[in-house]
Design a protein around this motif. Structure first.
Motif, PDB file in Angstrom:
ATOM      1  N   GLY A  32     -31.574  25.757  17.116  1.00 47.01           N
ATOM      2  CA  GLY A  32     -31.077  26.910  17.710  1.00 47.01           C
ATOM      3  C   GLY A  32     -30.106  27.719  16.789  1.00 47.01           C
ATOM      4  O   GLY A  32     -30.083  27.632  15.474  1.00 47.01           O
ATOM      5  N   SER A  33     -29.929  29.072  17.215  1.00 41.76           N
ATOM      6  CA  SER A  33     -28.959  29.873  16.257  1.00 41.76           C
ATOM      7  C   SER A  33     -28.193  30.826  17.448  1.00 41.76           C
ATOM      8  O   SER A  33     -28.624  31.045  18.483  1.00 41.76           O
ATOM      9  N   LEU A  34     -27.218  31.617  16.801  1.00 44.25           N
ATOM     10  CA  LEU A  34     -26.465  32.523  17.335  1.00 44.25           C
ATOM     11  C   LEU A  34     -27.214  33.649  18.067  1.00 44.25           C
ATOM     12  O   LEU A  34     -26.702  34.380  19.011  1.00 44.25           O
ATOM     13  N   ASP A  35     -28.518  34.008  17.202  1.00 40.20           N
ATOM     14  CA  ASP A  35     -29.479  34.981  17.691  1.00 40.20           C
ATOM     15  C   ASP A  35     -30.147  34.677  19.008  1.00 40.20           C
ATOM     16  O   ASP A  35     -30.281  35.805  19.823  1.00 40.20           O
ATOM     17  N   ASP A  36     -30.228  33.262  19.459  1.00 35.31           N
ATOM     18  CA  ASP A  36     -30.731  33.110  20.611  1.00 35.31           C
ATOM     19  C   ASP A  36     -29.812  33.314  21.750  1.00 35.31           C
ATOM     20  O   ASP A  36     -30.389  33.862  22.749  1.00 35.31           O
ATOM     21  N   LEU A  37     -28.617  33.301  21.583  1.00 33.45           N
ATOM     22  CA  LEU A  37     -27.795  33.880  22.513  1.00 33.45           C
ATOM     23  C   LEU A  37     -27.739  35.262  22.546  1.00 33.45           C
ATOM     24  O   LEU A  37     -27.603  35.818  23.700  1.00 33.45           O
ATOM     25  N   LEU A  38     -27.668  35.882  21.382  1.00 31.24           N
ATOM     26  CA  LEU A  38     -27.929  37.648  21.580  1.00 31.24           C
ATOM     27  C   LEU A  38     -28.955  37.808  22.219  1.00 31.24           C
ATOM     28  O   LEU A  38     -28.980  38.741  23.136  1.00 31.24           O
ATOM     29  N   TYR A  39     -30.267  37.440  21.876  1.00 29.33           N
ATOM     30  CA  TYR A  39     -31.386  37.831  22.694  1.00 29.33           C
ATOM     31  C   TYR A  39     -31.392  37.341  24.219  1.00 29.33           C
ATOM     32  O   TYR A  39     -31.945  38.121  25.042  1.00 29.33           O
ATOM     33  N   ALA A  40     -30.873  36.182  24.572  1.00 26.83           N
ATOM     34  CA  ALA A  40     -30.659  35.875  25.907  1.00 26.83           C
ATOM     35  C   ALA A  40     -29.691  36.986  26.741  1.00 26.83           C
ATOM     36  O   ALA A  40     -30.087  37.218  27.693  1.00 26.83           O
ATOM     37  N   ARG A  41     -28.564  37.178  25.897  1.00 32.25           N
ATOM     38  CA  ARG A  41     -27.773  37.984  26.494  1.00 32.25           C
ATOM     39  C   ARG A  41     -28.584  39.434  26.986  1.00 32.25           C
ATOM     40  O   ARG A  41     -28.134  40.214  27.861  1.00 32.25           O
ATOM     41  N   ALA A  42     -29.267  39.837  25.856  1.00 35.72           N
ATOM     42  CA  ALA A  42     -29.915  41.201  26.177  1.00 35.72           C
ATOM     43  C   ALA A  42     -31.010  41.276  27.168  1.00 35.72           C
ATOM     44  O   ALA A  42     -31.285  42.106  27.815  1.00 35.72           O
ATOM     45  N   SER A  43     -31.351  39.951  27.790  1.00 32.62           N
ATOM     46  CA  SER A  43     -32.529  39.858  28.733  1.00 32.62           C
ATOM     47  C   SER A  43     -32.002  39.426  30.245  1.00 32.62           C
ATOM     48  O   SER A  43     -32.635  39.788  30.933  1.00 32.62           O
ATOM     49  N   VAL A  44     -30.863  38.942  30.264  1.00 33.14           N
ATOM     50  CA  VAL A  44     -30.495  38.567  31.536  1.00 33.14           C
ATOM     51  C   VAL A  44     -29.065  38.950  31.925  1.00 33.14           C
ATOM     52  O   VAL A  44     -28.214  39.023  30.964  1.00 33.14           O
ATOM     53  N   GLN A  45     -28.827  38.891  33.088  1.00 30.97           N
ATOM     54  CA  GLN A  45     -27.190  38.949  33.831  1.00 30.97           C
ATOM     55  C   GLN A  45     -26.612  37.787  33.965  1.00 30.97           C
ATOM     56  O   GLN A  45     -25.339  37.861  34.220  1.00 30.97           O
ATOM     57  N   MET A  46     -27.206  36.651  34.027  1.00 32.13           N
ATOM     58  CA  MET A  46     -26.658  35.271  34.703  1.00 32.13           C
ATOM     59  C   MET A  46     -25.512  34.827  33.452  1.00 32.13           C
ATOM     60  O   MET A  46     -25.847  35.196  32.287  1.00 32.13           O
ATOM     61  N   PRO A  47     -24.975  33.927  33.858  1.00 37.27           N
ATOM     62  CA  PRO A  47     -23.679  33.261  32.832  1.00 37.27           C
ATOM     63  C   PRO A  47     -24.507  32.662  31.815  1.00 37.27           C
ATOM     64  O   PRO A  47     -25.645  31.935  32.010  1.00 37.27           O
ATOM     65  N   LEU A  48     -23.895  32.825  30.478  1.00 35.85           N
ATOM     66  CA  LEU A  48     -24.511  31.991  29.478  1.00 35.85           C
ATOM     67  C   LEU A  48     -23.753  30.951  28.818  1.00 35.85           C
ATOM     68  O   LEU A  48     -22.396  31.432  28.533  1.00 35.85           O
ATOM     69  N   LEU A  49     -24.145  29.851  28.672  1.00 42.11           N
ATOM     70  CA  LEU A  49     -23.079  28.840  28.062  1.00 42.11           C
ATOM     71  C   LEU A  49     -23.493  28.773  26.638  1.00 42.11           C
ATOM     72  O   LEU A  49     -24.848  28.594  26.361  1.00 42.11           O
ATOM     73  N   ARG A  50     -22.559  28.722  25.724  1.00 40.80           N
ATOM     74  CA  ARG A  50     -23.098  28.365  24.257  1.00 40.80           C
ATOM     75  C   ARG A  50     -22.830  27.036  24.110  1.00 40.80           C
ATOM     76  O   ARG A  50     -21.737  26.308  24.157  1.00 40.80           O
ATOM     77  N   LYS A  51     -23.873  26.157  24.067  1.00 40.05           N
ATOM     78  CA  LYS A  51     -24.035  24.840  23.737  1.00 40.05           C
ATOM     79  C   LYS A  51     -23.863  24.612  22.329  1.00 40.05           C
ATOM     80  O   LYS A  51     -24.767  24.901  21.485  1.00 40.05           O
ATOM     81  N   GLU A  52     -22.788  24.056  21.963  1.00 38.54           N
ATOM     82  CA  GLU A  52     -22.479  23.927  20.536  1.00 38.54           C
ATOM     83  C   GLU A  52     -21.317  22.834  20.294  1.00 38.54           C
ATOM     84  O   GLU A  52     -20.653  22.452  21.427  1.00 38.54           O
ATOM     85  N   PHE A  53     -21.170  22.171  18.973  1.00 46.81           N
ATOM     86  CA  PHE A  53     -20.310  21.235  18.739  1.00 46.81           C
ATOM     87  C   PHE A  53     -19.115  22.000  18.216  1.00 46.81           C
ATOM     88  O   PHE A  53     -18.989  22.193  17.218  1.00 46.81           O
ATOM     89  N   ILE A  54     -18.193  22.433  19.311  1.00 46.48           N
ATOM     90  CA  ILE A  54     -16.961  23.150  18.734  1.00 46.48           C
ATOM     91  C   ILE A  54     -15.888  22.552  18.198  1.00 46.48           C
ATOM     92  O   ILE A  54     -15.392  21.665  18.971  1.00 46.48           O
ATOM     93  N   ILE A  55     -15.201  22.900  17.263  1.00 48.18           N
ATOM     94  CA  ILE A  55     -14.073  22.255  16.657  1.00 48.18           C
ATOM     95  C   ILE A  55     -13.252  23.007  16.094  1.00 48.18           C
ATOM     96  O   ILE A  55     -12.260  22.779  15.555  1.00 48.18           O
ATOM     97  N   ASP A  56     -13.550  24.437  16.192  1.00 46.66           N
ATOM     98  CA  ASP A  56     -12.469  25.286  15.684  1.00 46.66           C
ATOM     99  C   ASP A  56     -12.398  26.771  16.480  1.00 46.66           C
ATOM    100  O   ASP A  56     -13.683  27.140  17.051  1.00 46.66           O
ATOM    101  N   GLU A  57     -11.604  27.461  16.494  1.00 54.33           N
ATOM    102  CA  GLU A  57     -11.368  28.718  17.506  1.00 54.33           C
ATOM    103  C   GLU A  57     -12.207  29.612  16.785  1.00 54.33           C
ATOM    104  O   GLU A  57     -12.881  30.534  17.715  1.00 54.33           O
ATOM    105  N   TYR A  58     -12.628  29.940  15.634  1.00 54.06           N
ATOM    106  CA  TYR A  58     -13.693  30.880  15.186  1.00 54.06           C
ATOM    107  C   TYR A  58     -14.931  30.693  15.859  1.00 54.06           C
ATOM    108  O   TYR A  58     -15.555  31.694  16.036  1.00 54.06           O
TER     109      TYR A  58
END
Length: 262
Positions: free
Chosen positions: A97-123
């Motif tokens: 996957g990539s952050l671009d996938d999130l961008l393209y999904a956001r441009a396409s739909v209005q529903m809530p989007l979850l970033r599925k990632e291994f988050i370890i940092d505020e960044y």
């Protein structure tokens, strides 16, 4: 090292490089950063299906799931199917996957989007907001209580919903705090990748009522969802079940039809 340890070690390296290339100021200036977010927790509370459908090309346990689809079509298909939200895998090395996938999904739909990632940092939370996410996932297996507190409070401060994922009672106990919106029980053990849906049932009663309960992984039938609803679950994260078909949106629509008809 188990697979989870490997993923986290790689994530630390990846973050060092990312921070050199894209400074925080750049993320904060992105067009989507100040967009109002849509609460997945609220959607799940009022939904009669509670399905969170996933976009996932591959995984360490299954290798290739589906590399042939573009994320816009998957997102639109899911939204038309009437699901509650979409989970977008943004890890590259292990999930394709990539952050671009999130961008393209956001441009396409209005529903809530979850970033599925291994988050370890505020960044990574700033990245999520800058790329159109409404919700972030925190995984108790890779964070201690203090990290969960810091990351969840920071996420809430920038308007993101927080889904916290646990796999056993010990992880659950360290994770209960007011800055969490949804408590997800992962039926898959991230260290061994074995799946057992009873994990959700065993932990259900131990999750306080203030949190929206979400069951994740290994859900492939309408019967499973009906069963889990009896335990107070309002959200159901379904990954491979739709993605392994040629048309995930159509598969999701069929699933929703069955679920609401019976």
């Amino acid at each position: 090292m188990n697979i989870l340890d490997k993923i986290i070690a790689d994530k630390h390296k990846e973050l060092v490089l990312k921070k050199l290339v894209v400074p925080v100021s750049q993320l904060e200036q992105s067009a989507l950063f100040n967009k109002e977010t849509i609460s997945l927790a609220e959607k799940l509370r009022s939904s009669n299906t509670g399905i969170i459908a996933e976009h996932k090309r591959r995984s360490p346990s299954k290798s290739v799931i589906n590399q042939n689809l573009n994320v816009q079509d998957v997102a639109t298909g899911y939204e038309n199917a009437g699901i509650s939200g979409m989970s977008v895998l943004t890890d590259g090395k292990y999930f394709g996957g990539s952050l671009d996938d999130l961008l393209y999904a956001r441009a396409s739909v209005q529903m809530p989007l979850l970033r599925k990632e291994f988050i370890i940092d505020e960044y990574q939370l700033l990245e999520a907001k800058a790329h159109g996410a409404d919700v972030i996932l925190l995984i108790a297996a890779v964070l201690d209580r203090e990290q969960i507190k810091l990351l969840s409070e920071f996420a809430k401060s920038i308007g993101l919903d927080v889904l916290l994922e646990v796999h056993d009672e010990e992880e659950l106990q360290k994770s209960i705090m007011p800055s969490i919106d949804m408590l997800g029980v992962n039926n898959r053990n991230l260290k061994t990748f074995e799946v057992n849906i009873d994990t959700s049932k065993q932990l259900a009663a131990k999750i306080p009522e203030d949190f929206v309960k979400v069951s994740e992984s290994g859900i492939s039938s309408v019967e499973s969802i009906k069963d889990l609803k009896e335990y107070g679950y309002k959200g159901f994260l379904i990954g491979e079940n739709f993605m392994k078909t040629e048309n995930p949106g159509k598969a999701a629509a069929e699933f929703v039809r069955k679920l609401t008809k019976e």
